[in-house]
Design a protein around this motif. Structure first.
Motif, mmCIF file in Angstrom:
data_model
loop_
_atom_site.group_PDB
_atom_site.id
_atom_site.type_symbol
_atom_site.label_atom_id
_atom_site.label_comp_id
_atom_site.label_asym_id
_atom_site.label_seq_id
_atom_site.Cartn_x
_atom_site.Cartn_y
_atom_site.Cartn_z
ATOM 1 N N GLN A 139 0.596 -1.199 0.000
ATOM 2 C CA GLN A 139 -0.043 0.017 0.006
ATOM 3 C C GLN A 139 0.953 1.416 -0.123
ATOM 4 O OE1 GLN A 139 -2.545 -0.987 3.333
ATOM 5 N NE2 GLN A 139 -4.535 -1.249 1.836
ATOM 6 N N MET A 140 1.989 1.275 -0.312
ATOM 7 C CA MET A 140 2.636 2.354 -0.445
ATOM 8 C C MET A 140 2.339 3.130 -1.779
ATOM 9 S SD MET A 140 6.873 2.947 -1.264
ATOM 10 C CE MET A 140 7.598 2.851 0.262
ATOM 11 N N PRO A 141 2.112 4.396 -1.796
ATOM 12 C CA PRO A 141 1.551 5.301 -2.706
ATOM 13 C C PRO A 141 2.728 5.327 -3.964
ATOM 14 C CG PRO A 141 1.458 6.585 -0.692
ATOM 15 C CD PRO A 141 2.131 5.106 -0.163
ATOM 16 N N VAL A 142 1.957 5.158 -4.970
ATOM 17 C CA VAL A 142 2.899 5.035 -6.363
ATOM 18 C C VAL A 142 3.833 6.227 -6.320
ATOM 19 C CG1 VAL A 142 1.341 6.221 -7.991
ATOM 20 C CG2 VAL A 142 2.698 4.404 -8.481
ATOM 21 N N GLN A 143 3.537 7.313 -5.892
ATOM 22 C CA GLN A 143 4.489 8.669 -5.940
ATOM 23 C C GLN A 143 5.625 8.220 -5.265
ATOM 24 O OE1 GLN A 143 1.089 8.479 -5.120
ATOM 25 N NE2 GLN A 143 0.147 10.445 -5.921
ATOM 26 N N TYR A 144 5.679 7.743 -3.864
ATOM 27 C CA TYR A 144 6.832 7.203 -3.201
ATOM 28 C C TYR A 144 7.617 6.201 -3.861
ATOM 29 C CZ TYR A 144 4.833 10.090 0.855
ATOM 30 O OH TYR A 144 4.769 11.004 1.817
ATOM 31 N N ARG A 159 9.517 11.563 -1.456
ATOM 32 C CA ARG A 159 9.951 10.241 -0.677
ATOM 33 C C ARG A 159 9.166 10.386 0.656
ATOM 34 N NH1 ARG A 159 15.078 12.685 -1.019
ATOM 35 N NH2 ARG A 159 15.631 14.226 0.885
ATOM 36 N N PRO A 160 8.855 9.306 1.298
ATOM 37 C CA PRO A 160 8.237 9.313 2.583
ATOM 38 C C PRO A 160 9.070 9.797 3.626
ATOM 39 C CG PRO A 160 8.850 7.069 1.756
ATOM 40 C CD PRO A 160 9.218 7.915 0.943
ATOM 41 N N PRO A 161 8.627 10.500 4.597
ATOM 42 C CA PRO A 161 7.200 10.742 4.955
ATOM 43 C C PRO A 161 6.601 12.046 4.233
ATOM 44 C CG PRO A 161 8.182 11.230 6.768
ATOM 45 C CD PRO A 161 9.249 10.961 5.759
ATOM 46 N N VAL A 162 7.370 12.743 3.282
ATOM 47 C CA VAL A 162 6.960 14.161 3.077
ATOM 48 C C VAL A 162 5.604 14.146 2.368
ATOM 49 C CG1 VAL A 162 7.734 16.144 1.958
ATOM 50 C CG2 VAL A 162 9.542 14.754 3.041
ATOM 51 N N PHE A 163 4.987 14.901 2.576
ATOM 52 C CA PHE A 163 3.447 15.040 1.958
ATOM 53 C C PHE A 163 3.535 14.940 0.418
ATOM 54 C CE2 PHE A 163 -0.334 17.493 0.386
ATOM 55 C CZ PHE A 163 -1.011 16.839 1.170
ATOM 56 N N ILE A 164 2.701 14.288 -0.103
ATOM 57 C CA ILE A 164 2.489 14.159 -1.603
ATOM 58 C C ILE A 164 1.741 15.201 -2.214
ATOM 59 C CG2 ILE A 164 1.645 12.867 -3.692
ATOM 60 C CD1 ILE A 164 2.307 10.169 -1.897
ATOM 61 N N PRO A 165 2.171 16.209 -2.866
ATOM 62 C CA PRO A 165 1.375 17.353 -3.501
ATOM 63 C C PRO A 165 0.079 16.734 -4.187
ATOM 64 C CG PRO A 165 3.537 17.704 -4.148
ATOM 65 C CD PRO A 165 3.621 16.136 -3.564
ATOM 66 N N ARG A 166 -1.211 17.252 -3.789
ATOM 67 C CA ARG A 166 -2.146 16.905 -4.480
ATOM 68 C C ARG A 166 -2.773 17.743 -5.790
ATOM 69 N NH1 ARG A 166 -1.075 13.975 -0.390
ATOM 70 N NH2 ARG A 166 -2.581 12.334 0.263
ATOM 71 N N PRO A 167 -3.524 17.134 -6.586
ATOM 72 C CA PRO A 167 -3.792 18.032 -7.918
ATOM 73 C C PRO A 167 -4.510 19.309 -7.641
ATOM 74 C CG PRO A 167 -4.460 15.657 -8.032
ATOM 75 C CD PRO A 167 -4.032 15.854 -6.688
ATOM 76 N N GLY A 194 6.434 21.674 2.700
ATOM 77 C CA GLY A 194 6.570 20.236 2.371
ATOM 78 C C GLY A 194 7.580 19.849 1.219
ATOM 79 N N SER A 195 7.383 19.211 -0.022
ATOM 80 C CA SER A 195 8.282 19.093 -0.971
ATOM 81 C C SER A 195 8.682 20.263 -1.616
ATOM 82 C CB SER A 195 7.736 18.170 -2.006
ATOM 83 O OG SER A 195 6.725 18.712 -2.466
ATOM 84 N N GLU A 282 1.839 14.637 10.775
ATOM 85 C CA GLU A 282 1.888 16.085 11.401
ATOM 86 C C GLU A 282 1.575 17.074 10.087
ATOM 87 O OE1 GLU A 282 5.733 17.333 12.960
ATOM 88 O OE2 GLU A 282 4.339 18.503 14.306
ATOM 89 N N ALA A 283 1.587 16.240 8.753
ATOM 90 C CA ALA A 283 1.181 17.275 7.436
ATOM 91 C C ALA A 283 -0.150 17.038 7.331
ATOM 92 C CB ALA A 283 1.982 16.532 6.280
ATOM 93 N N LEU A 284 -1.068 16.491 8.063
ATOM 94 C CA LEU A 284 -2.290 16.404 7.794
ATOM 95 C C LEU A 284 -3.338 16.736 8.932
ATOM 96 C CD1 LEU A 284 -1.873 12.623 6.333
ATOM 97 C CD2 LEU A 284 -2.621 14.353 4.978
ATOM 98 N N ASP A 285 -3.006 16.399 10.021
ATOM 99 C CA ASP A 285 -3.842 16.573 11.219
ATOM 100 C C ASP A 285 -3.940 18.018 11.758
ATOM 101 O OD1 ASP A 285 -5.440 16.538 13.522
ATOM 102 O OD2 ASP A 285 -4.076 14.733 14.249
#
Ligand SMILES: C[S@@+](CC[C@H](N)C(=O)[O-])C[C@H]1O[C@@H](n2cnc3c(N)ncnc32)[C@H](O)[C@@H]1O
Length: 360
Positions: A139-144, A159-167, A194-195, A282-285
């Motif tokens: 279940q690793m995100p494909v971006q990572y 790379r994990p755990p840095v937040f993956i930018p969303r569209p 983030g990234s 911490e990037a989300l909550d």
């Protein structure tokens, strides 16, 4: 909410999305004769070898005619792994394997995967595909997994755990860019970088723009610095590893921008396993109402936003109304100027300015 789907548009660029959708329909056409070995005989090559994973997965036995003894073609690999991902309930199975194959084929255009569908993968390519797909099964995100992703017109290392930018955040950049260009803004402050997706895109788009970016996470700051370096933006970007509440500077900014953590703590458990397993919490909550960091940003903006400046934020759907009331009632000298919708028509972006002095 911003995290409806981790892959979002499922493609790395809008341009490749068009190619990809066209290709997808053709792939499904090809899948109709995938079980017929004769149709594929012309694709066989002498260097085909046994694929270890092929027989390990009981779901796959008997599905494909040639891949137990020969390296598969791109198309066969796509079909095989799409089926495995589907059987294992991995989200967005087709998009996942398509992106993995694109990475192995060293392209970021998914249309190229279709174009090379008859290519027989080398032993090394098969090993790489299998290793990457095993990670996707975890279940690793494909971006990572592929270690990069396109954001607007730039490519970012991830790379994990840095937040993956969303569209969705591409839209925030677009809204801010209009203001930056209209007012000839020369310096921006990005909070929670983030990234570096937002700052790197802004600086890439406006050549005389510079940015101060901050993030509480050392991993994020390191990755942001790497991305700025790869994109030759280092000279115009100053990166600081600090929390919003600890930001200390004498500088004032015409634009402050942020995609902060804003998920309500109560909603965190509903996020996709990919997110919960691999991305920094911490990037989300954003706390009970999702506004913990947003409120700190208001305090900072009160001090560091120029009187004619704008603060642009991406927030939760529930936030624009709360923010309007909070600023109307609160002690900050800020007010909500405008809200903007994302492509799904949901109000996700706010533009905040300093309260204007009223003459008596
Ligand atoms: C939703 S991510 C956004 C990242 C990036 N701007 C983007 O859009 O891809 C939020 C970021 O805020 C950072 N962060 C969380 N709390 C923070 C705080 N109190 N001060 C500064 N950064 C914080 C996290 O490390 C994370 O990188």
């Amino acid at each position: 909410m911003m995290l409806r789907s981790l892959l979002g548009s499922a493609c790395k660029t809008n341009a490749s999305r068009t190619h990809f959708l066209a290709a997808l329909s053709r792939f499904s056409f090809f899948s109709s004769f995938a079980a017929n070995p004769r149709l594929h005989n012309h694709m066989l090559s002498p260097n085909r070898s046994r694929q270890p994973n092929e027989l390990n997965d009981s779901n796959q036995r008997g599905l494909y005619f040639s891949t137990a003894e020969f390296n598969s073609t791109v198309e066969e690999s796509l079909q095989k792994w799409c089926k495995i991902f589907t059987n294992r309930k991995i989200s967005e199975p087709l998009e996942s394997i398509a992106n993995i194959l694109a990475s192995v084929l060293k392209t970021n255009n998914l249309g190229e995967v279709y174009k090379h569908r008859k290519l027989v993968l080398s032993d090394l390519q098969v090993q790489n595909v299998n290793a990457m797909c095993e990670k996707r099964l975890q279940q690793m995100p494909v971006q990572y997994i592929i270690g990069e992703w396109d954001f607007r017109d730039i490519n970012l290392k991830l790379r994990p755990p840095v937040f993956i930018p969303r569209p969705e955040t591409e839209m925030l950049v677009e809204i801010a860019l209009q203001d930056i260009k209209t007012r000839n803004v020369e310096r921006v402050l990005e909070l929670c970088c983030g990234s570096g997706a937002i700052s790197c895109s802004l600086l890439h788009a406006v050549k005389n723009l510079s940015a101060v970016t901050i993030d509480i996470s050392p991993d994020a700051c390191r990755l942001c610095a790497e991305n700025a370096h790869i994109l030759s933006l280092t000279d115009r970007m100053q990166i600081e590893n600090c929390a919003v509440k600890d930001f200390s500077s004498d500088d004032m900014f015409d634009v402050i921008i942020s995609n902060p953590p804003y998920v309500l703590t109560g909603d965190m458990k509903d996020l996709q396993p990919e997110i919960l397993l691999y991305e920094d919490v911490e990037a989300l909550d954003g706390g009970a109402d999702g506004l913990d960091v947003v409120k700190q940003i208001f305090t900072l903006a009160s001090r560091h936003l120029n009187p004619s400046g704008s603060l642009f934020l991406e927030v939760d759907l529930s936030h624009p109304r709360l923010i309007r009331d909070l600023l109307a009632d609160g002690g900050e000298d800020l007010t909500l100027l405008a809200t903007h919708e994302d492509l799904a028509g949901e109000t996700r972006f706010v533009q905040i300015i300093k309260k204007q002095e009223t003459s008596t």
